[in-house]
Write a protein that holds these residues in place. Structure first.
Motif, PDB file in Angstrom:
ATOM      1  N   MET A   1      -5.891 -31.985  26.160  1.00  0.00           N
ATOM      2  CA  MET A   1      -5.186 -31.620  24.931  1.00  0.00           C
ATOM      3  C   MET A   1      -3.818 -32.261  24.874  1.00  0.00           C
ATOM      4  O   MET A   1      -3.179 -32.468  25.894  1.00  0.00           O
ATOM      5  N   ASP A   2      -3.435 -32.568  23.637  1.00  0.00           N
ATOM      6  CA  ASP A   2      -2.120 -33.100  23.313  1.00  0.00           C
ATOM      7  C   ASP A   2      -1.544 -32.137  22.271  1.00  0.00           C
ATOM      8  O   ASP A   2      -1.661 -32.376  21.066  1.00  0.00           O
ATOM      9  N   PRO A   3      -0.949 -31.020  22.751  1.00  0.00           N
ATOM     10  CA  PRO A   3      -0.574 -29.927  21.843  1.00  0.00           C
ATOM     11  C   PRO A   3       0.687 -30.184  21.025  1.00  0.00           C
ATOM     12  O   PRO A   3       1.761 -29.711  21.335  1.00  0.00           O
ATOM     13  N   ARG A   4       0.485 -30.952  19.963  1.00  0.00           N
ATOM     14  CA  ARG A   4       1.551 -31.227  18.989  1.00  0.00           C
ATOM     15  C   ARG A   4       0.863 -31.543  17.676  1.00  0.00           C
ATOM     16  O   ARG A   4      -0.299 -31.975  17.674  1.00  0.00           O
ATOM     17  N   PRO A   5       1.528 -31.328  16.551  1.00  0.00           N
ATOM     18  CA  PRO A   5       0.908 -31.690  15.282  1.00  0.00           C
ATOM     19  C   PRO A   5       0.481 -33.160  15.300  1.00  0.00           C
ATOM     20  O   PRO A   5       1.256 -34.036  15.670  1.00  0.00           O
ATOM     21  N   GLY A   6      -0.792 -33.389  14.989  1.00  0.00           N
ATOM     22  CA  GLY A   6      -1.347 -34.736  15.044  1.00  0.00           C
ATOM     23  C   GLY A   6      -1.998 -35.047  16.384  1.00  0.00           C
ATOM     24  O   GLY A   6      -2.743 -36.019  16.493  1.00  0.00           O
ATOM     25  N   GLY A   7      -1.709 -34.230  17.395  1.00  0.00           N
ATOM     26  CA  GLY A   7      -2.320 -34.416  18.708  1.00  0.00           C
ATOM     27  C   GLY A   7      -3.771 -33.943  18.693  1.00  0.00           C
ATOM     28  O   GLY A   7      -4.152 -33.088  17.908  1.00  0.00           O
ATOM     29  N   LYS A   8      -4.569 -34.499  19.572  1.00  0.00           N
ATOM     30  CA  LYS A   8      -5.996 -34.178  19.601  1.00  0.00           C
ATOM     31  C   LYS A   8      -6.333 -33.379  20.855  1.00  0.00           C
ATOM     32  O   LYS A   8      -5.582 -33.368  21.823  1.00  0.00           O
ATOM     33  N   PHE A   9      -7.490 -32.702  20.803  1.00  0.00           N
ATOM     34  CA  PHE A   9      -8.002 -32.008  21.973  1.00  0.00           C
ATOM     35  C   PHE A   9      -9.490 -32.289  22.094  1.00  0.00           C
ATOM     36  O   PHE A   9     -10.166 -32.625  21.121  1.00  0.00           O
ATOM     37  N   LEU A  10      -9.991 -32.157  23.321  1.00  0.00           N
ATOM     38  CA  LEU A  10     -11.414 -32.293  23.604  1.00  0.00           C
ATOM     39  C   LEU A  10     -11.767 -31.244  24.652  1.00  0.00           C
ATOM     40  O   LEU A  10     -11.162 -31.217  25.727  1.00  0.00           O
ATOM     41  N   ILE A  11     -12.718 -30.387  24.310  1.00  0.00           N
ATOM     42  CA  ILE A  11     -13.217 -29.356  25.224  1.00  0.00           C
ATOM     43  C   ILE A  11     -14.682 -29.681  25.475  1.00  0.00           C
ATOM     44  O   ILE A  11     -15.499 -29.621  24.549  1.00  0.00           O
ATOM     45  N   ASN A  12     -14.999 -30.062  26.699  1.00  0.00           N
ATOM     46  CA  ASN A  12     -16.388 -30.333  27.052  1.00  0.00           C
ATOM     47  C   ASN A  12     -16.982 -29.078  27.665  1.00  0.00           C
ATOM     48  O   ASN A  12     -16.699 -28.740  28.817  1.00  0.00           O
ATOM     49  N   MET A  13     -17.783 -28.376  26.851  1.00  0.00           N
ATOM     50  CA  MET A  13     -18.481 -27.190  27.331  1.00  0.00           C
ATOM     51  C   MET A  13     -19.819 -27.612  27.917  1.00  0.00           C
ATOM     52  O   MET A  13     -20.354 -28.664  27.559  1.00  0.00           O
ATOM     53  N   THR A  14     -20.350 -26.789  28.820  1.00  0.00           N
ATOM     54  CA  THR A  14     -21.651 -27.085  29.416  1.00  0.00           C
ATOM     55  C   THR A  14     -22.633 -25.960  29.124  1.00  0.00           C
ATOM     56  O   THR A  14     -22.268 -24.788  29.085  1.00  0.00           O
ATOM     57  N   LEU A  15     -23.879 -26.345  28.900  1.00  0.00           N
ATOM     58  CA  LEU A  15     -24.969 -25.394  28.691  1.00  0.00           C
ATOM     59  C   LEU A  15     -26.247 -26.051  29.180  1.00  0.00           C
ATOM     60  O   LEU A  15     -26.599 -27.145  28.723  1.00  0.00           O
ATOM     61  N   ASP A  16     -26.924 -25.387  30.111  1.00  0.00           N
ATOM     62  CA  ASP A  16     -28.188 -25.901  30.661  1.00  0.00           C
ATOM     63  C   ASP A  16     -28.072 -27.350  31.134  1.00  0.00           C
ATOM     64  O   ASP A  16     -28.952 -28.173  30.880  1.00  0.00           O
ATOM     65  N   GLY A  17     -26.966 -27.670  31.788  1.00  0.00           N
ATOM     66  CA  GLY A  17     -26.788 -29.011  32.328  1.00  0.00           C
ATOM     67  C   GLY A  17     -26.354 -30.060  31.326  1.00  0.00           C
ATOM     68  O   GLY A  17     -26.175 -31.219  31.680  1.00  0.00           O
ATOM     69  N   LYS A  18     -26.194 -29.675  30.067  1.00  0.00           N
ATOM     70  CA  LYS A  18     -25.766 -30.625  29.033  1.00  0.00           C
ATOM     71  C   LYS A  18     -24.288 -30.402  28.717  1.00  0.00           C
ATOM     72  O   LYS A  18     -23.804 -29.279  28.717  1.00  0.00           O
ATOM     73  N   ILE A  19     -23.597 -31.496  28.405  1.00  0.00           N
ATOM     74  CA  ILE A  19     -22.204 -31.401  27.983  1.00  0.00           C
ATOM     75  C   ILE A  19     -22.161 -31.378  26.461  1.00  0.00           C
ATOM     76  O   ILE A  19     -22.765 -32.218  25.794  1.00  0.00           O
ATOM     77  N   LEU A  20     -21.473 -30.376  25.936  1.00  0.00           N
ATOM     78  CA  LEU A  20     -21.332 -30.198  24.487  1.00  0.00           C
ATOM     79  C   LEU A  20     -19.862 -30.379  24.112  1.00  0.00           C
ATOM     80  O   LEU A  20     -19.043 -29.483  24.324  1.00  0.00           O
ATOM     81  N   PRO A  21     -19.493 -31.537  23.561  1.00  0.00           N
ATOM     82  CA  PRO A  21     -18.093 -31.765  23.206  1.00  0.00           C
ATOM     83  C   PRO A  21     -17.676 -30.961  21.971  1.00  0.00           C
ATOM     84  O   PRO A  21     -18.425 -30.855  21.001  1.00  0.00           O
ATOM     85  N   HIS A  22     -16.498 -30.378  22.048  1.00  0.00           N
ATOM     86  CA  HIS A  22     -15.842 -29.682  20.938  1.00  0.00           C
ATOM     87  C   HIS A  22     -14.480 -30.338  20.804  1.00  0.00           C
ATOM     88  O   HIS A  22     -13.725 -30.381  21.773  1.00  0.00           O
ATOM     89  N   GLU A  23     -14.183 -30.859  19.629  1.00  0.00           N
ATOM     90  CA  GLU A  23     -12.948 -31.615  19.494  1.00  0.00           C
ATOM     91  C   GLU A  23     -12.260 -31.315  18.174  1.00  0.00           C
ATOM     92  O   GLU A  23     -12.845 -30.740  17.260  1.00  0.00           O
ATOM     93  N   GLY A  24     -11.003 -31.715  18.124  1.00  0.00           N
ATOM     94  CA  GLY A  24     -10.250 -31.508  16.900  1.00  0.00           C
ATOM     95  C   GLY A  24      -8.849 -32.058  17.013  1.00  0.00           C
ATOM     96  O   GLY A  24      -8.498 -32.738  17.979  1.00  0.00           O
ATOM     97  N   GLU A  25      -8.069 -31.726  16.008  1.00  0.00           N
ATOM     98  CA  GLU A  25      -6.687 -32.188  15.920  1.00  0.00           C
ATOM     99  C   GLU A  25      -5.803 -31.020  15.530  1.00  0.00           C
ATOM    100  O   GLU A  25      -6.144 -30.234  14.630  1.00  0.00           O
ATOM    101  N   TYR A  26      -4.666 -30.918  16.213  1.00  0.00           N
ATOM    102  CA  TYR A  26      -3.693 -29.873  15.871  1.00  0.00           C
ATOM    103  C   TYR A  26      -3.001 -30.235  14.566  1.00  0.00           C
ATOM    104  O   TYR A  26      -2.538 -31.356  14.391  1.00  0.00           O
ATOM    105  N   ILE A  27      -2.922 -29.254  13.682  1.00  0.00           N
ATOM    106  CA  ILE A  27      -2.248 -29.454  12.401  1.00  0.00           C
ATOM    107  C   ILE A  27      -0.887 -28.754  12.407  1.00  0.00           C
ATOM    108  O   ILE A  27       0.117 -29.331  12.028  1.00  0.00           O
ATOM    109  N   THR A  28      -0.872 -27.500  12.860  1.00  0.00           N
ATOM    110  CA  THR A  28       0.350 -26.698  12.906  1.00  0.00           C
ATOM    111  C   THR A  28       0.467 -26.038  14.267  1.00  0.00           C
ATOM    112  O   THR A  28      -0.495 -25.448  14.757  1.00  0.00           O
TER     113      THR A  28
END
Length: 152
Positions: A46-73
């Motif tokens: 994570m890059d916790p600032r407005p405009g910064g992005k984050f990536l959370i790689n969750m795992t389920l049954d051996g698979k990686i499930l990316p969750h991503e976004g951008e901080y707005i406020t």
């Protein structure tokens, strides 16, 4: 198609600053941000600032499930707003707002103040159908429970 809105709230025994910072510190976040019993966290960036992005790689049954976004406020200690995109949103951007509202403590019968309380409210907008609402309702509820447990 009508976009849908999900709202999840949890009262947590911690002050708003501590809760707010738990959302933006990679090490802390990785410890409590779990959306279900079978879900794990592989990695968080994570890059916790407005405009910064984050990536959370969750795992389920051996698979990686990316969750991503951008901080707005990022308005410490009151509010964090970010986009949210994952397999559960059909890889479309949605919008999440998390607010932290201090609940005024009352004095106990012995005159001591109770632990600070904060109402954490999460609003997830731009969801497209009942399946997305149900999946995210369960996930966000579990995540706020994890935050509550981690704070205790």
């Amino acid at each position: 198609m009508n976009k849908q809105v999900l709202k999840v709230e949890k009262r947590i025994s911690a002050d708003p600053v501590r809760l707010f910072r738990a959302w933006l510190n990679v090490e802390d976040f990785s410890r409590w941000f779990l959306s279900g019993e079978m879900i794990g966290i592989d990695s968080v960036a994570m890059d916790p600032r407005p405009g910064g992005k984050f990536l959370i790689n969750m795992t389920l049954d051996g698979k990686i499930l990316p969750h991503e976004g951008e901080y707005i406020t990022i308005d410490e200690p009151r509010k964090i707003v970010f986009t949210w995109r994952s397999h559960a949103t059909e890889n479309k951007d949605t919008l999440v707002t998390v607010t932290f509202s201090e609940v005024k403590a009352s004095s106990t019968s012995n005159g001591l103040n109770e632990k600070p309380q904060t109402l954490v409210t999460l609003v997830h907008e731009e969801l497209e159908n009942d399946i997305q609402i149900k999946m995210h309702s369960q996930g966000w509820t579990n995540i706020l429970e994890g935050l509550n447990y981690w704070m205790s």
